[in-house]
Design an enzyme around this catalytic site. Sequence first.
Site, PDB file in Angstrom:
ATOM      1  CE  LYS A  73      -2.969   8.850  -4.222  1.00 16.74           C
ATOM      2  NZ  LYS A  73      -2.152   9.531  -3.214  1.00 16.74           N
ATOM      3  NE  ARG A 130       2.021   4.648   5.339  1.00 17.36           N
ATOM      4  CZ  ARG A 130       2.273   5.911   5.649  1.00 17.36           C
ATOM      5  NH1 ARG A 130       2.220   6.315   6.908  1.00 17.36           N
ATOM      6  NH2 ARG A 130       2.580   6.785   4.713  1.00 17.36           N
TER       7      ARG A 130
END
Length: 496
Positions: free
Chosen positions: A272, A346
Site C-alpha cells: 500500500k 477475501r
Amino acid sequence: MTFSVPESLLPVRGDSVSLNFSTSAPSDTAALLLPVTSDDSKVEVPVTSLAPKGALEALETVGAKGTAGEITRVVVDGKLVIAFGLGNADEIDDETVRRAVGSLARTLYGTESAVISTEFGVTPVVEGLLLGAYKYKGFKAPCQCGCDGEHGLTDVTVVGKDDEKEAFDQAVILAESVMLARDLVNTPSNHLYPAVYAELIENVGKQVGLEVDVFDEKQLEEQGFGGILAVGKGSARAPRLVHLKWTPSASKSSVALVGKGITFDTGGISLKPGAKMEDMISDMGGSAAQFGAIVAAARLNLDVAVDAWLPLAENMPSGTATRPGDVIRHYGGITSEVLNTDAEGRLVLADAIARAAEDNPDFMIETSTLTGAQLVALGNRTAGVMGSDEFRDRVAALGREVGEQAWAMPLLEEQEEELKSPVADIRNVHNARTGGMLFAGLYLSRFVGEDTEWVHIDVAGPAWNGGSPRGYTPKRATGAPLRTIVATLRSIAEAN
Ligand code: BES
Ligand code: MN
Ligand code: ZN
C-alpha cells in the site's frame, strides 16, 4: 457472568463511566443529568421527578434551546444540572437518545458522580452513556497534573422502575461487548498480533462459557487452510484460526459468524502507499465485532446456536510472502489466483467461510473491513450489505434500527465472468475499476453453502472513525457492526 481481560494480553483498555441501577434517586450526587426538549427553539423540561424547581428558568437564562445534542450546564439551588437536548418531543426515537446521551457522556470526565432517569428509555440511556464516554487513552505516560491519572471517571446512577433492571443489565452487557471490540481494534498491531489475539479470545471466551478451539499454523497446514497460510506467511507473526461455540439449552436455529482478522494490512508484496497506512490497524475490526457478538450472545443467554470462525493473520511483504500470480488452495479445495496480495481479506475469509459452511448452519453472517470501494460507494458511515436477498434486507434494516447505518447492495451476475482465471478456479481481483465492493462479495459467495441464508457486511468505513467524536461514536474504533449482529441473533432467537 462478567469477564476480565488479562493485562498481559491487552495492556490498555478504554475508559468509560461506571454505572449502577437504582429505583430511587440518590441525594448526594455531584450532578443531575436532565433531559430537555425543544419546542420552536424554546427549551422545555419534561415532567420528571428529578428536575429541581427553577431548572427551566435557569436554562432559559443561559439561552438553552433544547435542540438535539445541545449540552448546557447550570447551577440550580447550588446543585449542578447538566441538561442534554433531545430536540422536538414528537421526533424522539432511541437513536436520538443514544446520540444525545453520548454527547452528554463525553462532557462528564472530571464530574465525580451523577444521576440520570430513564423516561426516554433505559436501553438507549445506558448505551449512550457507556459508548459515548468511552475513551482510548493508549500508552501515554501517567498524567502529571495531580489527578489520579484518569481525569475523574464518573459514577452514574441510572434511576428507573423495578421492571427496568433487566433491560439495564442487558444494555450493559451489549455495551461491554462493544467496548471490548473497540479496545481490540484500538490496540496497536505490535501489541495485538495473531497469537496474542487468539490467546485473548480463548481466555475471555472460556470465562463467559464458550467452547474455544485455536488452530495454529501446524494445524492450519494439516487441514488445508491455504488462504490463511498464504496471507500469513509473509509475517514473522504466524496466523491462527479461532473457533468459538455457543450452545444454548434450547434452540431451533444455528448461525455461523465469520469475521476478518487482519491484525495489520500493509498490502503485502502489492504494498500500500504510505499515506494513512496506520489506519490498517483496524483491519481486524470484523473479527472483533464477531467476537464481541458471540460473547454477548452467551452473556445474554440467547436461544440460538452460534459458531464463530475468526481467521487471524498479518499481511506483510517479505522474502516469504505470497507473490502476485501465486495460486493457492483454500480449505475445501477451491483454488484462487492471487493477482493482488492486498486483496487478502477475501483469501482468509474464503477458508473460514468454507469451514463454517461445512456444518450447514441455517444462517451465516460474515463481516469485514474488506474494500476501499465500500467507502467510495457508501461513504464512511454506512455499511454495504450483500448476500441472500431476504436475509440481506433483514440485516440491513436491523442495522438501521440500532443506529448502525447499513444499506443493501447487489451481487452482480455480469461480474461472474470477471471471476474466471486461466490457472485457478477463481481470481482474487478483477480488471475493472468499478464495482469493487460487489466483486469482493461475489468472490465470497463462492464459498458459502447452497442452503445457507448469508450476508456479507463490508464495514471498511464504519469500523473506524478517523474524524472527531460525535454522539456515542468516539474517535478511532467504533465497534461496528457488532450491535447489528447481536440484533440479528436476537431476532433469530425470538423466531425460534
Ligand atoms: N483492508 C483493505 C480495505 C480497506 C480500505 C479497509 C480502506 C479500510 C479502509 C483491503 O484488504 C484492501 O486492501 N482492499 C483492496 C482491494 C483491491 C486490491 C482489490 C482495496 O480496496 O484497495
Ligand atoms: Mn488489503
Ligand atoms: Zn485488508
